[in-house]
Structure formats: C-alpha cells, structure tokens
Design a protein around this motif. Structure first.
Motif, PDB file in Angstrom:
ATOM      1  N   LYS A  27       0.850  -1.180   0.000  1.00 47.56           N
ATOM      2  CA  LYS A  27       0.000   0.000   0.000  1.00 47.56           C
ATOM      3  C   LYS A  27       0.890   1.235   0.000  1.00 47.56           C
ATOM      4  N   THR A  31       0.682   5.344   0.022  1.00 49.03           N
ATOM      5  CA  THR A  31      -0.244   6.436   0.295  1.00 49.03           C
ATOM      6  C   THR A  31       0.528   7.722   0.504  1.00 49.03           C
ATOM      7  N   GLU A  32      -0.195   8.795   0.558  1.00 49.15           N
ATOM      8  CA  GLU A  32       0.437  10.091   0.783  1.00 49.15           C
ATOM      9  C   GLU A  32       0.275  10.503   2.240  1.00 49.15           C
ATOM     10  N   LYS A  35      -3.049  10.875   4.635  1.00 47.14           N
ATOM     11  CA  LYS A  35      -4.189  10.057   4.229  1.00 47.14           C
ATOM     12  C   LYS A  35      -4.512   9.002   5.274  1.00 47.14           C
ATOM     13  N   VAL A  57      -5.552   4.963   5.999  1.00 50.12           N
ATOM     14  CA  VAL A  57      -5.400   3.637   5.391  1.00 50.12           C
ATOM     15  C   VAL A  57      -6.010   2.570   6.289  1.00 50.12           C
ATOM     16  N   THR A  77      -1.746   9.535   8.123  1.00 48.87           N
ATOM     17  CA  THR A  77      -0.475   8.822   8.054  1.00 48.87           C
ATOM     18  C   THR A  77       0.718   9.772   7.966  1.00 48.87           C
ATOM     19  N   VAL A 110       4.516   5.458   3.051  1.00 49.04           N
ATOM     20  CA  VAL A 110       3.886   6.783   3.134  1.00 49.04           C
ATOM     21  C   VAL A 110       4.827   7.790   2.487  1.00 49.04           C
TER      22      VAL A 110
END
Lengths: 114, 114
Positions: A11, A13-14, A17, A19, A82, A113
């Motif tokens: 995964k 993500t930024e 965000k 999750v 995150t 991340v």
C-alpha cells in the motif's frame, strides 16, 4: 483458509491520508495479533485480540492507530493522518486460543507513506 | 519480497557446519522464549520454544539453550542447509506481565555458503 492472509500486500499512500489494512486469520483461531516491522528491526507488538475484544493495546503508538475485530475473525488495522514514519511492514498473526500457543504469521502488508 | 533487514548482524556458515545464533534479553521476569525464522517477503515462522524452568530443548536439527543467569539464549542449528538462510529472531514473554504480548529481538541474518 490455509494460512493467515493479509491485504493489500503493498500500500502506497500520501502523508495525511487514511489507510486500512486487513487480516484474515486461520479459521477458528480466537487470538489475533498485529505487529509492525521496520527495516533492520524485529516485529514490534501493536495490539492483541482475544475474540472480539482487545486484550492488550499497549503497543499502539498513538491515537492515530486503531484496530477492530467486530466478529472475532477478520481484523482491520486503521491508521489516520499517516506520517512518513508509519512506513513499515505490518504483520498479523493468529493462534488457536492465545496464551502461549503458536502464532502463525501472515506475509505482511508493506505500507509506504510518501 | 524485500529483505527484512539491511543492517542486521550477519552470521555466515559453510553448508554442513553447525550454526549458533545468540540472543540477549533484558527482562529478568521473562519466562517463555521463542525462536522464529523469517525468510524474505514472509512473516516469521515458529522454530522452537523454551520455558524458563528448562535450560535446554531439542527439536529437529535445532537446539535452544537458555542461561537465565546472564539472560542469554542461543539457537543451534545442526548441519546447516541452504534452506536455513534467513533472519532469525528471539522473542520473549513474561507471565508476570499479565499479557501475552511478545517482545522480539533485533534479529540475526544467517547466510549459508555452498
């Protein structure tokens, strides 16, 4: 199933965000554990469920982390807002009745991340 | 999958030789110990366990030694094989803590040379 499964396997993500990471334990296992593993480190305990309830959540690093197991089977680890420091492999394990019974680990979810 | 740890202490042994992997623990109240094997991209796999009322326990090709005086345990692997190449972790638990959370060590990478 044949073993503990975790989804997704990866995964990305930024920062900032939300999750969700899912764990499907071995059928019939009442105990479920979440760990976090950073590069070069051993697994770090996060939380342990016995049935639907969290028996020990002392390893959750802060209130951005939360986990549920509403029906005593599948568990979801939820991370809000995150941060880059959350990047790690998140491991799930289950055992037949907790205690000192053998824990069977899943392959982990690698969270990155950006 | 990606390597579990890039900066772990490494033990290199010739195929067929015996391997000894060491672990120091800090909690004198710990009374249950487990050795895990972790291959790249996979979760840890149980190898052998030992309770504090024992100082030695043998499995198939593996022996765990526990020295409570100096808070040290070791994993001995006989006739090391290429399939033994992995990262090895010790984990500890204290019944007095009232929880079944396990504390993992930082791990040792075992490389088996052909």
């Amino acid at each position: 199933g044949a073993g503990v499964s975790q989804t997704p396997s990866n995964k990305v993500t930024e920062k900032g965000k939300y999750v969700e990471l899912r764990c499907d334990p071995i059928s019939g296992h009442t105990a479920l554990y979440w760990y976090r593993q950073s590069l070069g480190q051993g697994p770090e305990f996060l939380i342990y469920f016995q049935g639907t309830g969290a028996a020990d959540d002392s390893g959750l690093p802060n209130d951005r982390f939360f986990a549920v197991r509403p029906e005593g089977s599948v568990s979801t680890l939820k991370i809000q807002r995150t941060e880059r420091g959350d990047s790690a492999v998140y491991l799930c394990a289950s055992s037949s009745s907790g205690g000192r019974n053998e824990q069977f680990f899943g392959p982990g979810t690698r969270l990155t991340v950006l | 999958g990606e390597s579990v740890g890039l900066h772990l202490p490494t033990l290199s042994v010739q195929e067929g030789d015996n391997s000894i992997i060491n672990c120091a623990y800090s909690n004198s109240a710990s009374d249950y110990f487990i050795w895990y094997k972790q291959e790249s991209g996979k979760g840890p796999q149980f190898i052998i366990d030992i309770r504090s009322n024992m100082d030695k326990r043998q499995g198939q090709r593996v022996t765990v030694l526990l020295n409570k005086t100096v808070k040290h345990l070791s994993l001995q692997i006989a006739a090391t094989q290429p399939g033994d190449s992995a990262v090895y972790f010790c984990a500890e638990n204290s019944q007095a803590s009232g929880t079944y959370k396990y504390i993992f060590g930082t791990g040792t990478r075992l490389k088996v040379l052909a």
